[in-house]
Design an enzyme around this catalytic site. Structure first.
Site, PDB file in Angstrom:
ATOM      1  N   LEU A  20     -56.640  -0.129 -20.816  1.00 31.86           N
ATOM      2  CA  LEU A  20     -55.373   0.088 -20.100  1.00 31.86           C
ATOM      3  C   LEU A  20     -54.426  -1.093 -20.321  1.00 31.86           C
ATOM      4  O   LEU A  20     -54.770  -2.239 -20.007  1.00 31.86           O
ATOM      5  CB  LEU A  20     -55.658   0.255 -18.593  1.00 31.86           C
ATOM      6  CG  LEU A  20     -54.419   0.435 -17.717  1.00 31.86           C
ATOM      7  CD1 LEU A  20     -53.720   1.752 -18.003  1.00 31.86           C
ATOM      8  CD2 LEU A  20     -54.791   0.326 -16.241  1.00 31.86           C
ATOM      9  N   MET A  58     -47.012   8.202 -17.543  1.00 30.36           N
ATOM     10  CA  MET A  58     -47.887   7.655 -16.509  1.00 30.36           C
ATOM     11  C   MET A  58     -49.323   8.195 -16.537  1.00 30.36           C
ATOM     12  O   MET A  58     -50.042   8.051 -15.567  1.00 30.36           O
ATOM     13  CB  MET A  58     -47.265   7.916 -15.120  1.00 30.36           C
ATOM     14  CG  MET A  58     -45.893   7.301 -14.930  1.00 30.36           C
ATOM     15  SD  MET A  58     -45.883   5.506 -15.175  1.00 30.36           S
ATOM     16  CE  MET A  58     -46.685   4.991 -13.665  1.00 30.36           C
ATOM     17  N   SER A 102     -35.033   6.683 -18.843  1.00 29.91           N
ATOM     18  CA  SER A 102     -33.962   5.770 -19.254  1.00 29.91           C
ATOM     19  C   SER A 102     -34.324   5.028 -20.545  1.00 29.91           C
ATOM     20  O   SER A 102     -33.449   4.748 -21.377  1.00 29.91           O
ATOM     21  CB  SER A 102     -33.613   4.784 -18.135  1.00 29.91           C
ATOM     22  OG  SER A 102     -34.649   3.871 -17.919  1.00 29.91           O
ATOM     23  N   ASN A 103     -35.604   4.717 -20.752  1.00 32.04           N
ATOM     24  CA  ASN A 103     -35.995   4.100 -22.030  1.00 32.04           C
ATOM     25  C   ASN A 103     -35.818   5.081 -23.178  1.00 32.04           C
ATOM     26  O   ASN A 103     -35.354   4.696 -24.263  1.00 32.04           O
ATOM     27  CB  ASN A 103     -37.447   3.606 -21.956  1.00 32.04           C
ATOM     28  CG  ASN A 103     -37.551   2.240 -21.317  1.00 32.04           C
ATOM     29  OD1 ASN A 103     -37.168   1.239 -21.908  1.00 32.04           O
ATOM     30  ND2 ASN A 103     -38.048   2.196 -20.079  1.00 32.04           N
ATOM     31  N   THR A 111     -54.240   1.113 -27.407  1.00 33.65           N
ATOM     32  CA  THR A 111     -55.674   1.124 -27.709  1.00 33.65           C
ATOM     33  C   THR A 111     -56.372   1.643 -26.451  1.00 33.65           C
ATOM     34  O   THR A 111     -55.718   1.803 -25.410  1.00 33.65           O
ATOM     35  CB  THR A 111     -56.157  -0.290 -28.097  1.00 33.65           C
ATOM     36  OG1 THR A 111     -55.809  -1.182 -27.040  1.00 33.65           O
ATOM     37  CG2 THR A 111     -55.534  -0.767 -29.394  1.00 33.65           C
ATOM     38  N   HIS A 162     -44.695  -1.614 -21.182  1.00 37.61           N
ATOM     39  CA  HIS A 162     -45.267  -1.901 -19.867  1.00 37.61           C
ATOM     40  C   HIS A 162     -44.372  -2.925 -19.163  1.00 37.61           C
ATOM     41  O   HIS A 162     -43.986  -3.926 -19.774  1.00 37.61           O
ATOM     42  CB  HIS A 162     -46.687  -2.451 -20.022  1.00 37.61           C
ATOM     43  CG  HIS A 162     -47.319  -2.759 -18.707  1.00 37.61           C
ATOM     44  ND1 HIS A 162     -47.800  -1.771 -17.872  1.00 37.61           N
ATOM     45  CD2 HIS A 162     -47.515  -3.927 -18.056  1.00 37.61           C
ATOM     46  CE1 HIS A 162     -48.258  -2.323 -16.773  1.00 37.61           C
ATOM     47  NE2 HIS A 162     -48.105  -3.632 -16.852  1.00 37.61           N
ATOM     48  N   LEU A 205     -54.871   7.871 -20.942  1.00 41.20           N
ATOM     49  CA  LEU A 205     -55.302   8.720 -22.052  1.00 41.20           C
ATOM     50  C   LEU A 205     -56.752   8.398 -22.421  1.00 41.20           C
ATOM     51  O   LEU A 205     -57.162   7.236 -22.384  1.00 41.20           O
ATOM     52  CB  LEU A 205     -54.375   8.496 -23.251  1.00 41.20           C
ATOM     53  CG  LEU A 205     -52.906   8.841 -22.961  1.00 41.20           C
ATOM     54  CD1 LEU A 205     -51.986   8.264 -24.028  1.00 41.20           C
ATOM     55  CD2 LEU A 205     -52.724  10.354 -22.854  1.00 41.20           C
TER      56      LEU A 205
END
Ligand code: GRF
Length: 222
Positions: free
Chosen positions: A144, A90, A13-14, A141, A109, A93
């Protein structure tokens, strides 16, 4: 024309709100591709309906995280990206992947960071009894949900709220916040400088296109 590559994991949706703003406001950018995981079928269908190139890349199909990220990076780089936009993506990385896109990768977020990084943010906000909750867009960055904050949208927490009602209010705020911030980025109004966000004046001829005022950097969405 700048290239935006959007990474998603689910309903998208974003992504939809960014695609709509990009088209309607005639940004100097296009969403060149949307890449999503196994559960991203709804979001990828939405992208395809917008005429955007899609790729489904499931991390479950790779034996090691490094192999998955190498393929993900190759898929992103095929579109010569100026911006990599994580929209409900989700996966955590690795630092080398983050370093590859440092300064051009952003995330949304669903909390007012630095409160409630990680998962289940709405449940934790209710449990903590906060009266104000919201969403944050930040540069990515290695930590998290930890990068320099570009802008936040705040919503009230009402007495009768449960996780569903609060999540819906935050999501509606996200749909205002994220397109606004991505537009600032493609119009060159904000950039990552060392470990903070630097705000820049409009380029010649771009006056009035978008304005990252203090008020805009904190959207109040009652
Ligand atoms: C949003 O709440 C976003 O903040 C979080 O995951 C959700 C994704 O929703 N990271 P959608 O896929 O954009 O609908």
């Amino acid at each position: 024309m700048q290239n935006i590559v959007v990474l998603i994991s689910g309903r998208g949706s974003n992504l939809g709100s960014i695609a709509q703003a990009c088209r309607q406001q005639r940004w100097p950018a296009r969403i060149a591709a949307v890449i999503g995981g196994r559960a991203a079928t709804p979001g990828l269908a939405l992208a395809a309906a917008e005429g955007i190139a899609t790729r489904q890349l499931a991390h479950q199909d790779f034996a090691a995280r490094e192999a998955y990220e190498a393929e993900l990076a190759a898929s992103i780089d095929a579109y010569d990206p100026d911006w990599v936009v994580l929209a409900g993506f989700m996966r955590i990385l690795t630092p080398p992947f983050v370093a590859r896109y440092l300064g051009k990768m952003v995330n949304i977020h669903p909390s007012l960071l630095p409160s409630f990084p990680g998962l289940a943010t709405h449940r934790r906000a209710l449990a903590a009894g906060v009266r104000i909750h919201g969403a944050t867009v930040h540069f990515v960055t290695p930590g998290l949900d930890d990068g320099p904050i570009i802008a936040q949208a705040a919503v009230p927490v009402h007495a009768g709220d449960d996780e569903t009602t609060l999540a819906a209010r935050v999501l509606a705020a996200e749909h205002r916040l994220y397109p606004m911030v991505v537009r600032w980025l493609v119009e060159g109004r904000a950039q990552l400088r060392a470990d903070r966000v630097e705000w820049l004046p409009p380029v010649a001829g771009g006056e009035g296109a978008c304005s990252p005022t203090d008020d805009a950097q904190l959207l109040w969405c009652p």
